[in-house]
Design an enzyme around this catalytic site. Structure first.
Site, short mmCIF file in Angstrom:
data_model
loop_
_atom_site.label_atom_id
_atom_site.label_comp_id
_atom_site.label_asym_id
_atom_site.label_seq_id
_atom_site.Cartn_x
_atom_site.Cartn_y
_atom_site.Cartn_z
CD GLU A 25 -2.79 -1.32 2.39
OE1 GLU A 25 -2.34 -0.82 3.46
OE2 GLU A 25 -3.85 -1.95 2.35
CD GLU B 58 -4.35 -5.99 1.72
OE1 GLU B 58 -5.13 -5.54 2.58
OE2 GLU B 58 -3.12 -5.79 1.74
#
Length: 878
Positions: free
Chosen positions: A483, A545
């Site tokens: 991320e 995710e």
């Protein structure tokens, strides 16, 4: 900036020592002892001398962390059980000295003139000094969790063969404060180490921060020339198919040759493949390191490596040798690789990236992975079992999350074997490295975006790990972090110089949800959704995710929780939410909210965990079915968050840390089948998804059971399912209309079955259950018992076939949980690989389940069948 990039790369390349893999290689795993550094009065020189008595030292496990060894010697309670982890001192409170340890090994090792002996560490966390026979080997202290170190210790060894190695291991320099934030206060990211050890929303802090010799140690023999860092690059151009004759491919090989002697020499470097020999003459000056590129070899009719579900995982092995003129063989290294070509393409429709293998696009059915064990207790057998579980779930990719480790070669060997592509993150996270503001963090976002403190060490570590892993065909993607992208100077070096120079065959994502993976993407959701959400709500084109719950049944919960805390969650009306026991919260329980209650109020915690399996199964089947129903239209892939935990957490797992599967695994297994029939909830029809790159012909059978009413039928039409697509079966029966015709006072079962063409070969058998008139599933509590015939037959050592036949003509046998147990204790055998589980059997139908396992010695076995409304029964194995 350009000069800075190339300067970094030059520093990285020159600083790599690599790891020799020689003619004789010994794993140094026995006869280790350890002690806390402040507890010994001996100097480093004294304690590293052979014969010095080491009174009060503990037997040590290497590879192993400090906590691993303290647990092994019963100095701490099991941190996986109950609140035990909170009883262990945290390094941030007690200080780094408390977890600074000596590890010593006495080894019998004789030398032969002309040989060189290498001591190789494949991973130490975090810094260390090494001594051999009273002398320090490394000039300066070594740093970095993700580096290999190899030392020529020939001159330090005793002539009588009695030698001692002593290693002083220090914890990370910045251990951080585990204050409840993701990665605690974030300071752990100042070092080049794993970040999860300061705590995350699926794990409590690891109090030694994984300090120790955490990976394997080898002693290796070579002669004058040592081979390092062999690189095998396969080339398989064009669009390939699994079957038939293949047009030629090719292989290029390079490696580094190191002259360990004090004389110049000439040598031949060579390897063989398919009866062909590639060779290259070289000259080496004393101490010289030379990269050698060998001539390309043609591979005729190559046996290709394919991802799981697309074809076989064929592997090749070569031996690279170096022969010194007048001296013969000096060193050899064996390398296993796969003939496959990796490419990517941008899909403008989904606005996400496609992964192609051998010219064929692969729809990614992926899983996120942390690591096997919070104390880094890795074994080849556990790696094989975990990766096999992913193969059995019909997945084809594993992402190794960036707050953990670069996975070990043994993990990649299992992925090579079972066909799991790997996306390997590097050591950055948005939480610790400053993608967003976080009040739990010590430093502001700008400061954290500069982490780690030592950028050169990060790049050196990255280069080393690339060289360690790049020959594995399963390794498909590099990713700069979770991320968040690395700092600019690291990113530019990594992207523009380091990876192209060392591994130019794989795509690189700057971070896990970068626009080059999926445009304007985010992660999640991470909570339970209604099943039709995954069909009707468009997510991002390649979601890295998405997932939620995943507790095991009562047997799983009992392994890590005291009886007093085995209490089901209760609804707090004043707060308007479900609340769990404090120990459940300690073990990171993610709430099921009212999803379990839809099946009727649980009578106890065992009933709660049992009903949670129904939620688990439906949630992950629906997730995978929904994404696959829109393959290439909305999506190029999806990654489940997540399939496992390294600790006894109660969230996001298909199996627990003890390798006991829950229903998440089998719901996902069903939804991800290569050729799969599924009910489409929006318009009430049937869809079939085909992952194969060739068309498949099928017939449809269906059964609808509602109360005492059962409607069955078979559609004799042959459907041709085009390759690599998902289609609606235009001539399929209107199942919604037939559901309405059935008894409306209860819910219903719908079973869909696919047959192969005109044969009786069942390809897929998929059963759904629907709510009753009250919009709940409480009617399942009143199911009439079915009449089951069950047999268990041992077909071979470690293989049992279980046949379950429903003799009833009207009653469904629902959600049978089948396990293999010790006949005497009724404890489960773990791990066991089930071809199917939590199975529902329509009236007058049967199913066969295959169990595979490592046969336990001296244990009589039984099969346990836990049917939904009749309870457990045990069947002897014939």
């Amino acid at each position: 900036m350009r000069n800075k990039i190339f300067g970094y790369l030059l520093i990285v390349l020159l600083s790599l020592g690599g790891a020799a893999v020689a003619q004789q290689r010994m794993l140094l795993e026995k006869n280790w002892v350890c002690i806390n550094d402040p507890d010994t009065k001996l100097t480093a020189e004294e304690l590293s001398l052979p014969g010095t008595k080491l009174a009060g030292w503990m037997p040590a496990i290497v590879p192993g962390t400090v906590l691993t060894n303290l647990l092994h010697n019963k100095r701490i309670p099991d941190p996986f059980f109950g609140y035990n982890n909170s009883l262990i001192p945290d390094i941030s409170d007690i200080g780094r000295d408390y977890y600074t340890y000596w590890f010593v090994n006495d080894m019998n090792l004789t030398t032969v003139p002309g040989e060189h002996i290498w001591l190789t560490f494949r991973g130490v966390n975090y810094s260390f000094d090494v001594y051999v026979n009273g002398k320090k080997v490394n000039r300066d202290r070594e740093y970095g969790m993700f580096r290999r170190f190899s030392y020529d210790i020939t001159s330090y060894l005793a002539t009588d063969g009695h030698n001692r190695v002593a290693v002083l291991v220090f914890p990370p320099q910045h251990v951080g404060n585990p204050n409840g934030g993701q990665g605690g206060d974030g300071v752990i990211a100042r070092d080049v180490t794993n970040q999860y050890v300061a705590g995350w929303d699926w794990i409590q802090p690891v109090h030694d921060r994984n300090t120790g010799i955490w990976d394997k140690v080898f002693v290796e023999r070579t002669k004058m020339v040592n081979i390092e860092d062999v690189h095998v690059v396969p080339h398989v151009p064009g669009k390939r198919t699994v079957d038939g004759e293949q047009s030629p491919g090719s292989v290029t090989v390079d490696a580094t040759m190191v002259n360990s002697g004090d004389k110049a020499l000439n040598a031949m470097v060579m390897y063989e493949l398919q009866g062909q020999t590639a060779s290259q003459r070289i000259s080496l000056q004393p101490g010289e390191r030379l990269k050698v590129e060998l001539p390309k070899l043609l591979v005729r009719n190559p046996r290709l490596w394919w991802p799981n579900g697309y074809g076989p995982q064929n592997l090749y092995t070569i031996k690279l040798r170096v022969l010194v003129d007048g001296k013969g063989l000096s060193d050899e290294e064996e390398v296993t690789f796969g003939m496959r070509e990796l490419t990517t393409a941008w899909n403008a429709t989904t606005e996400s990236r496609e992964i192609h293998v051998n010219g064929q696009r692969i729809f990614i059915k992926g899983a996120n992975r942390i690591l096997s064990d919070a104390m880094l207790r890795f074994t080849d057998e556990r790696y094989d079992a975990e990766v096999r579980y992913h193969r059995d779930m019909n997945l084809n990719m594993i992402r190794v999350w960036g707050g953990g480790i670069t996975e070990r070669p043994e993990f990649y060997e299992a992925c090579d074997k079972y066909g799991l592509l790997v996306m390997q993150d590097l050591w950055m996270t948005g939480d610790c490295n400053g993608r967003w503001y976080d009040a739990t963090k010590k430093d502001d976002t700008t400061t954290r975006r500069g982490y780690p403190d030592d950028h050169k060490l990060w790049l050196t570590s990255c280069a080393d790990q690339v060289q360690l892993l790049r020959n594995h065909p399963s390794l498909a993607l590099w990713c700069g972090g979770n991320e968040i992208r690395p700092p600019e100077d690291i990113l530019c070096t990594l992207r523009d110089s380091l990876l192209p120079a060392m591994d130019g065959t794989r795509y690189f994502f700057e971070y896990s949800n970068h626009d080059s993976m999926s445009y304007k993407a985010h992660d999640g959701p991470y909570t339970i959704q209604k099943e039709d959400y995954f069909w009707n709500h468009r997510s991002w084109g390649f979601n890295s995710e998405i997932g939620s719950v995943g507790i095991g049944d009562i047997e799983s919960l009992k392994r890590f929780m005291p009886e007093a805390n085995l209490v089901q969650p209760v609804y707090n009306a004043e707060k308007g939410k479900w609340e769990a026991d404090s120990m459940w919260r300690y073990h990171k329980y993610y709430s099921y909210d009212s999803a379990v209650e839809q099946y009727g109020h649980p009578k106890d915690v065992a009933d709660f965990a049992r009903k949670a399996q129904l939620v688990n199964y439906n949630q992950y089947r629906a997730l995978m079915e929904g994404f696959r129903s829109h393959k290439w239209e909305w999506y190029t892939g999806v990654m489940i968050w997540k399939t496992q935990n390294p600790w006894t957490a109660m969230v996001g797992q298909m199996y627990d840390v003890y390798l006991d599967p829950n229903a998440c695994m089998f719901g996902l297994m069903e939804g991800a089948k290569p050729l799969h029939v599924m009910y489409e909830p929006k318009w009430g029809g049937v869809m079939v998804v085909n992952s194969d790159h060739k068309p498949r012909q099928v017939r449809l059978w269906y059964s609808i059971t509602k109360g005492v009413t059962s409607i069955q039928g078979i559609n004799d039409s042959i459907y041709t399912i085009p390759p690599d697509t998902c289609i609606a079966m235009a001539k399929a029966p209107d199942l919604d209309r037939r559901l309405d015709k059935a008894d409306s006072t209860s819910g219903a079962f719908m079973s869909l079955r696919l047959y192969e063409g005109t044969t009786k070969n069942i390809i897929d058998d998929n059963t759904y259950w629907f709510p009753g008139a009250d919009s709940t599933y409480k009617w399942l509590s009143y199911l009439r018992p079915a009449s089951l015939d069950v047999t268990a037959t041992r077909k071979a050592p470690g293989r049992i076939e279980v046949s379950v036949r429903n003799r009833s003509d009207v009653n469904v046998s629902f959600f049978n949980h089948i396990t293999l147990v010790d006949k005497a204790t009724k404890k489960r055998i773990l791990p066991v690989f089930y071809s199917n589980n939590f199975v529902t059997i329509s009236p007058e139908r049967h199913k066969q389940i295959v169990m595979e396992f490592e046969p336990p010695k001296g244990v009589a076995l039984q099969v346990c069948i836990d049917e939904w409304n009749t309870g457990k029964r045990y069947v002897d194995v014939n």
